[in-house]
Design a protein around this motif. Structure first.
Motif, mmCIF file in Angstrom:
data_model
loop_
_atom_site.group_PDB
_atom_site.id
_atom_site.type_symbol
_atom_site.label_atom_id
_atom_site.label_comp_id
_atom_site.label_asym_id
_atom_site.label_seq_id
_atom_site.Cartn_x
_atom_site.Cartn_y
_atom_site.Cartn_z
ATOM 1 N N ILE A 2 -11.797 10.352 0.318
ATOM 2 C CA ILE A 2 -11.036 9.435 -0.527
ATOM 3 C C ILE A 2 -10.157 8.565 0.360
ATOM 4 O O ILE A 2 -9.421 9.076 1.202
ATOM 5 C CB ILE A 2 -10.156 10.201 -1.530
ATOM 6 C CG1 ILE A 2 -11.024 11.072 -2.448
ATOM 7 C CG2 ILE A 2 -9.312 9.231 -2.355
ATOM 8 C CD1 ILE A 2 -10.218 11.992 -3.336
ATOM 9 N N ARG A 4 -7.052 6.119 0.104
ATOM 10 C CA ARG A 4 -5.987 5.684 -0.789
ATOM 11 C C ARG A 4 -5.352 4.439 -0.187
ATOM 12 O O ARG A 4 -5.042 4.401 0.995
ATOM 13 C CB ARG A 4 -4.976 6.794 -0.985
ATOM 14 C CG ARG A 4 -5.649 8.025 -1.579
ATOM 15 C CD ARG A 4 -4.680 9.085 -1.995
ATOM 16 N NE ARG A 4 -5.324 10.345 -2.244
ATOM 17 C CZ ARG A 4 -6.045 10.656 -3.294
ATOM 18 N NH1 ARG A 4 -6.260 9.760 -4.217
ATOM 19 N NH2 ARG A 4 -6.587 11.837 -3.440
ATOM 20 N N SER A 17 -0.790 5.474 -5.137
ATOM 21 C CA SER A 17 -1.442 4.365 -4.432
ATOM 22 C C SER A 17 -1.830 3.290 -5.434
ATOM 23 O O SER A 17 -2.051 3.586 -6.604
ATOM 24 C CB SER A 17 -2.710 4.858 -3.735
ATOM 25 O OG SER A 17 -2.415 5.867 -2.814
ATOM 26 N N SER A 20 -7.618 3.889 -5.149
ATOM 27 C CA SER A 20 -8.318 4.941 -4.414
ATOM 28 C C SER A 20 -9.779 4.544 -4.380
ATOM 29 O O SER A 20 -10.345 4.158 -5.405
ATOM 30 C CB SER A 20 -8.175 6.299 -5.103
ATOM 31 O OG SER A 20 -6.831 6.699 -5.134
#
Length: 137
Positions: A2, A4, A17, A20
């Motif tokens: 992931i 972010r 964030s 993502s």
């Protein structure tokens, strides 16, 4: 994996964030709610859901640009409007349609809610978008 992303040109979010991005064959970005704050964290369009919607779309466009996408690649949105009047929801939806988000067309949910996270905030939009391979940062 992931990734972010916090968008440099937007007000820094306190505990989340702006987006993502997950690699899943096709790269997909999950964007946090775009809000009607300017880069200094000041509310834009106090009391005016249409002006706030315009700022939200501008911020959403910046979020998408930062992760290598754009309004044409949005898959879905949730549009939140502080109101129990359909006229206010329709006015905000007119801004969404005029923005190019409807060119997809993407799937969307338009919701009237009692409040949002910032004082005076009337509009917020969350989005999920494809990040085209040729535009990946």
């Amino acid at each position: 994996m992931i990734q972010r992303v916090t968008v440099p040109g937007l007000f820094p979010p306190p505990t989340y964030s702006h987006a993502s991005v997950v690699e899943a064959g096709t790269r997909i970005a999950f964007l946090a709610g775009s809000v009607p704050l300017d880069a200094e964290g000041q509310l834009v369009g106090e009391g005016d859901p249409v002006r706030q919607a315009e700022q939200v779309i501008a911020n959403l466009t910046e979020q998408l640009r930062t992760v290598g996408s754009d309004l044409r690649h949005v898959l879905s949105t949730d549009v939140y409007v502080v109101s129990d009047e359909t006229a206010a929801l329709s006015a905000v939806w007119d801004v969404v349609e005029a923005s190019g988000l409807s060119a997809g067309p993407h799937s969307s949910t338009l919701l009237g809610v009692s409040c949002l996270g910032y004082p005076g905030q009337l509009v917020e939009i969350t989005a999920t978008a494809v990040v085209p391979e040729e535009t990946r940062p």
